[in-house]
Motif scaffolding. Structure first.
Motif, PDB file in Angstrom:
ATOM      1  N   ASP A   1       0.846  -1.193   0.000  1.00 27.67           N
ATOM      2  CA  ASP A   1       0.000   0.000   0.000  1.00 27.67           C
ATOM      3  C   ASP A   1       0.879   1.240   0.000  1.00 27.67           C
ATOM      4  O   ASP A   1       1.409   1.651   1.028  1.00 27.67           O
ATOM      5  N   TYR A   2       1.033   1.865  -1.167  1.00 27.47           N
ATOM      6  CA  TYR A   2       1.812   3.098  -1.266  1.00 27.47           C
ATOM      7  C   TYR A   2       0.923   4.266  -1.695  1.00 27.47           C
ATOM      8  O   TYR A   2       1.407   5.306  -2.148  1.00 27.47           O
ATOM      9  N   GLY A   3      -0.381   4.073  -1.532  1.00 28.77           N
ATOM     10  CA  GLY A   3      -1.324   5.154  -1.795  1.00 28.77           C
ATOM     11  C   GLY A   3      -1.824   5.239  -3.214  1.00 28.77           C
ATOM     12  O   GLY A   3      -2.563   6.157  -3.554  1.00 28.77           O
ATOM     13  N   MET A   4      -1.426   4.282  -4.059  1.00 29.62           N
ATOM     14  CA  MET A   4      -1.902   4.264  -5.448  1.00 29.62           C
ATOM     15  C   MET A   4      -2.126   2.823  -5.867  1.00 29.62           C
ATOM     16  O   MET A   4      -1.178   2.054  -5.957  1.00 29.62           O
ATOM     17  N   GLY A   5      -3.372   2.465  -6.091  1.00 28.13           N
ATOM     18  CA  GLY A   5      -3.593   1.088  -6.544  1.00 28.13           C
ATOM     19  C   GLY A   5      -5.019   0.650  -6.313  1.00 28.13           C
ATOM     20  O   GLY A   5      -5.746   1.208  -5.487  1.00 28.13           O
ATOM     21  N   ASN A   6      -5.392  -0.388  -7.033  1.00 26.66           N
ATOM     22  CA  ASN A   6      -6.725  -0.976  -6.916  1.00 26.66           C
ATOM     23  C   ASN A   6      -6.697  -1.990  -5.772  1.00 26.66           C
ATOM     24  O   ASN A   6      -6.872  -3.183  -5.968  1.00 26.66           O
ATOM     25  N   LEU A   7      -6.477  -1.481  -4.550  1.00 24.03           N
ATOM     26  CA  LEU A   7      -6.244  -2.344  -3.405  1.00 24.03           C
ATOM     27  C   LEU A   7      -7.449  -3.220  -3.082  1.00 24.03           C
ATOM     28  O   LEU A   7      -7.301  -4.410  -2.795  1.00 24.03           O
ATOM     29  N   PHE A   8      -8.640  -2.636  -3.124  1.00 21.87           N
ATOM     30  CA  PHE A   8      -9.830  -3.387  -2.705  1.00 21.87           C
ATOM     31  C   PHE A   8     -10.089  -4.572  -3.624  1.00 21.87           C
ATOM     32  O   PHE A   8     -10.337  -5.690  -3.152  1.00 21.87           O
TER      33      PHE A   8
END
Length: 215
Positions: free
Chosen positions: A7-14
């Motif tokens: 998690d670096y604040g940019m991404g389709n994490l969910f």
């Protein structure tokens, strides 16, 4: 099996987290290097611009994580922009240094083929993968090979030995899956790519569990 999502604040994490959970994984979404390195494997997602993503990795101190990943041979999967970040350089909105795990340069689609015929940019939608070879983590190639792409930039000038599969768009051969040692990249979104995406992600996870996800 525990998978760490960086998690670096940019991404389709969910969507990545939910796909992993549906496949039976325990998932840690974190920016803490110690916690991430304790996981069985890591995923680097990414949505947005290359330079913004690299800045976020620097600002969060996560750049050093990738040296440790390579040094410890921990399996890592980069998805979409996350795959592009694994290369040496990008021309997106300037000239930017990447993580340099893969040799190669991230270049924008021109929008015209060698005959001057226009094609749409971004490359968005379903396209079929053509396998140059089978990766170590895939014991049988999928019968269904259509996956979902959304991107305006693609990897060029890469080491041919790192290419696993590609798709053709315009007159461009677009690297779709790459692998070097313990590091794999997928330009498409496996978590949004239906039957084929699930198949590929599932087999990568199984290989991680068996300890055979690296070259």
């Amino acid at each position: 099996m525990k998978i760490g999502v960086i998690d670096y604040g940019m991404g389709n994490l969910f969507s990545v987290e939910q796909a992993l959970k549906r496949l039976g994984c325990e998932v840690l979404v974190s920016a803490d290097q110690t916690s991430l390195l304790a996981c069985d494997a890591l995923i680097l997602p990414g949505v947005g611009a290359f330079q913004d993503a690299m800045k976020r990795l620097h600002d969060t101190g996560l750049i050093a994580l990738f040296d440790k990943v390579v040094a410890t041979n921990k399996p890592l999967l980069g998805i979409c922009l996350g795959m592009q970040l694994l290369f040496e350089e990008s021309e997106e909105n300037g000239h930017w240094q990447g993580l340099g795990i893969f040799k190669g340069y991230i270049k924008q689609f021109s929008g015209k083929d060698s005959l001057g015929k226009s094609y749409r940019v971004p490359h968005m939608g379903w396209n079929d993968l053509q396998f140059a070879k089978s990766p170590t983590w895939l014991d049988q190639l999928p019968e269904e090979r259509y996956v979902y792409f959304v991107h305006s930039y693609f990897a060029t000038e890469m080491d041919e030995g790192d290419l696993i599969a590609y798709a053709e768009y315009g007159d461009v051969r677009v690297p779709g899956i790459v692998q070097k040692g313990n590091v794999t990249g997928m330009q498409f979104h496996p978590e949004k790519s239906g039957e084929c995406g699930v198949y590929l992600l599932q087999h990568w996870l199984r290989a991680v569990e068996k300890g055979v996800a690296t070259l």
